[in-house]
Write a protein that holds these residues in place. Structure first.
Motif, PDB file in Angstrom:
ATOM      1  N   ALA A 278      -5.585  10.412   0.208  1.00 44.59           N
ATOM      2  CA  ALA A 278      -5.365   9.459  -0.883  1.00 44.59           C
ATOM      3  C   ALA A 278      -4.352   8.388  -0.492  1.00 44.59           C
ATOM      4  O   ALA A 278      -4.506   7.226  -0.874  1.00 44.59           O
ATOM      5  N   ARG A 279      -3.323   8.748   0.248  1.00 41.40           N
ATOM      6  CA  ARG A 279      -2.333   7.749   0.699  1.00 41.40           C
ATOM      7  C   ARG A 279      -2.999   6.691   1.575  1.00 41.40           C
ATOM      8  O   ARG A 279      -2.771   5.497   1.400  1.00 41.40           O
ATOM      9  N   ALA A 280      -3.795   7.158   2.538  1.00 45.41           N
ATOM     10  CA  ALA A 280      -4.474   6.217   3.435  1.00 45.41           C
ATOM     11  C   ALA A 280      -5.441   5.340   2.649  1.00 45.41           C
ATOM     12  O   ALA A 280      -5.510   4.121   2.859  1.00 45.41           O
ATOM     13  N   HIS A 281      -6.169   5.951   1.735  1.00 42.49           N
ATOM     14  CA  HIS A 281      -7.121   5.200   0.909  1.00 42.49           C
ATOM     15  C   HIS A 281      -6.403   4.147   0.065  1.00 42.49           C
ATOM     16  O   HIS A 281      -6.848   3.004  -0.032  1.00 42.49           O
ATOM     17  N   SER A 282      -5.295   4.529  -0.549  1.00 48.09           N
ATOM     18  CA  SER A 282      -4.573   3.616  -1.441  1.00 48.09           C
ATOM     19  C   SER A 282      -4.097   2.370  -0.709  1.00 48.09           C
ATOM     20  O   SER A 282      -4.229   1.252  -1.214  1.00 48.09           O
ATOM     21  N   LEU A 283      -3.550   2.557   0.475  1.00 48.32           N
ATOM     22  CA  LEU A 283      -3.064   1.409   1.240  1.00 48.32           C
ATOM     23  C   LEU A 283      -4.229   0.494   1.630  1.00 48.32           C
ATOM     24  O   LEU A 283      -4.140  -0.725   1.493  1.00 48.32           O
ATOM     25  N   LEU A 284      -5.318   1.077   2.060  1.00 44.58           N
ATOM     26  CA  LEU A 284      -6.500   0.293   2.399  1.00 44.58           C
ATOM     27  C   LEU A 284      -7.037  -0.439   1.168  1.00 44.58           C
ATOM     28  O   LEU A 284      -7.388  -1.618   1.226  1.00 44.58           O
TER      29      LEU A 284
ATOM     30  N   GLU B   9      -7.576  -4.432   0.551  1.00 43.89           N
ATOM     31  CA  GLU B   9      -8.893  -4.993   0.245  1.00 43.89           C
ATOM     32  C   GLU B   9      -8.885  -5.799  -1.052  1.00 43.89           C
ATOM     33  O   GLU B   9      -9.621  -6.775  -1.202  1.00 43.89           O
ATOM     34  N   MET B  10      -8.061  -5.401  -1.993  1.00 45.65           N
ATOM     35  CA  MET B  10      -7.966  -6.099  -3.278  1.00 45.65           C
ATOM     36  C   MET B  10      -6.969  -7.257  -3.228  1.00 45.65           C
ATOM     37  O   MET B  10      -6.705  -7.895  -4.246  1.00 45.65           O
ATOM     38  N   ASP B  11      -6.385  -7.512  -2.058  1.00 45.15           N
ATOM     39  CA  ASP B  11      -5.380  -8.568  -1.879  1.00 45.15           C
ATOM     40  C   ASP B  11      -4.207  -8.433  -2.841  1.00 45.15           C
ATOM     41  O   ASP B  11      -3.717  -9.410  -3.393  1.00 45.15           O
ATOM     42  N   MET B  12      -3.751  -7.206  -3.034  1.00 47.85           N
ATOM     43  CA  MET B  12      -2.639  -6.949  -3.952  1.00 47.85           C
ATOM     44  C   MET B  12      -1.294  -6.868  -3.253  1.00 47.85           C
ATOM     45  O   MET B  12      -0.264  -6.864  -3.916  1.00 47.85           O
ATOM     46  N   LEU B  13      -1.273  -6.791  -1.923  1.00 45.47           N
ATOM     47  CA  LEU B  13       0.007  -6.589  -1.249  1.00 45.47           C
ATOM     48  C   LEU B  13       0.925  -7.792  -1.363  1.00 45.47           C
ATOM     49  O   LEU B  13       2.056  -7.666  -1.796  1.00 45.47           O
ATOM     50  N   GLU B  14       0.488  -8.941  -0.980  1.00 45.44           N
ATOM     51  CA  GLU B  14       1.398 -10.089  -0.984  1.00 45.44           C
ATOM     52  C   GLU B  14       1.745 -10.592  -2.389  1.00 45.44           C
ATOM     53  O   GLU B  14       2.916 -10.815  -2.665  1.00 45.44           O
ATOM     54  N   PRO B  15       0.788 -10.758  -3.287  1.00 44.77           N
ATOM     55  CA  PRO B  15       1.210 -11.281  -4.588  1.00 44.77           C
ATOM     56  C   PRO B  15       1.972 -10.267  -5.449  1.00 44.77           C
ATOM     57  O   PRO B  15       2.768 -10.638  -6.293  1.00 44.77           O
ATOM     58  N   VAL B  16       1.748  -8.983  -5.217  1.00 41.69           N
ATOM     59  CA  VAL B  16       2.380  -7.968  -6.073  1.00 41.69           C
ATOM     60  C   VAL B  16       3.480  -7.223  -5.344  1.00 41.69           C
ATOM     61  O   VAL B  16       4.603  -7.131  -5.821  1.00 41.69           O
ATOM     62  N   TRP B  17       3.174  -6.657  -4.182  1.00 38.61           N
ATOM     63  CA  TRP B  17       4.135  -5.869  -3.407  1.00 38.61           C
ATOM     64  C   TRP B  17       4.036  -6.248  -1.945  1.00 38.61           C
ATOM     65  O   TRP B  17       3.032  -6.751  -1.487  1.00 38.61           O
ATOM     66  N   ASP B  18       5.081  -5.918  -1.193  1.00 36.74           N
ATOM     67  CA  ASP B  18       4.922  -5.904   0.255  1.00 36.74           C
ATOM     68  C   ASP B  18       4.568  -4.457   0.633  1.00 36.74           C
ATOM     69  O   ASP B  18       4.684  -3.546  -0.187  1.00 36.74           O
TER      70      ASP B  18
END
Length: 76
Positions: free
Chosen positions: A24-30, A34-43
């Protein structure tokens, strides 16, 4: 105002952790990538520290790997 005293909490069974946590950890990061949530929401460091998959694994200890990944996605 008087202090509140909390009762002792007793559960006749131990807390359990879903054995598919690392999947689940690996899936969540991927998934957040894929949803482009890292930069606008979190690093990535902050997202990893929040560990949504761990929360899902504690709250859903008996799910399949696919179900745990889905629950983690919902919590994200």
């Amino acid at each position: 105002m008087a202090a509140i005293s909390m009762p002792d909490f007793y559960l006749p069974w131990p807390a359990r952790l879903d054995p598919h946590l690392e999947t689940a950890r690996a899936h969540s990061l991927l998934w957040v990538r894929e949803m482009d949530m890292l930069e606008p929401v979190w690093d990535e460091e902050r997202f990893t520290a929040m560990d949504f998959a761990l929360f899902a694994a504690w709250t859903h200890p008996d799910t399949s790997p696919d179900e745990l990944c889905l629950m983690s996605d919902w919590h994200i």
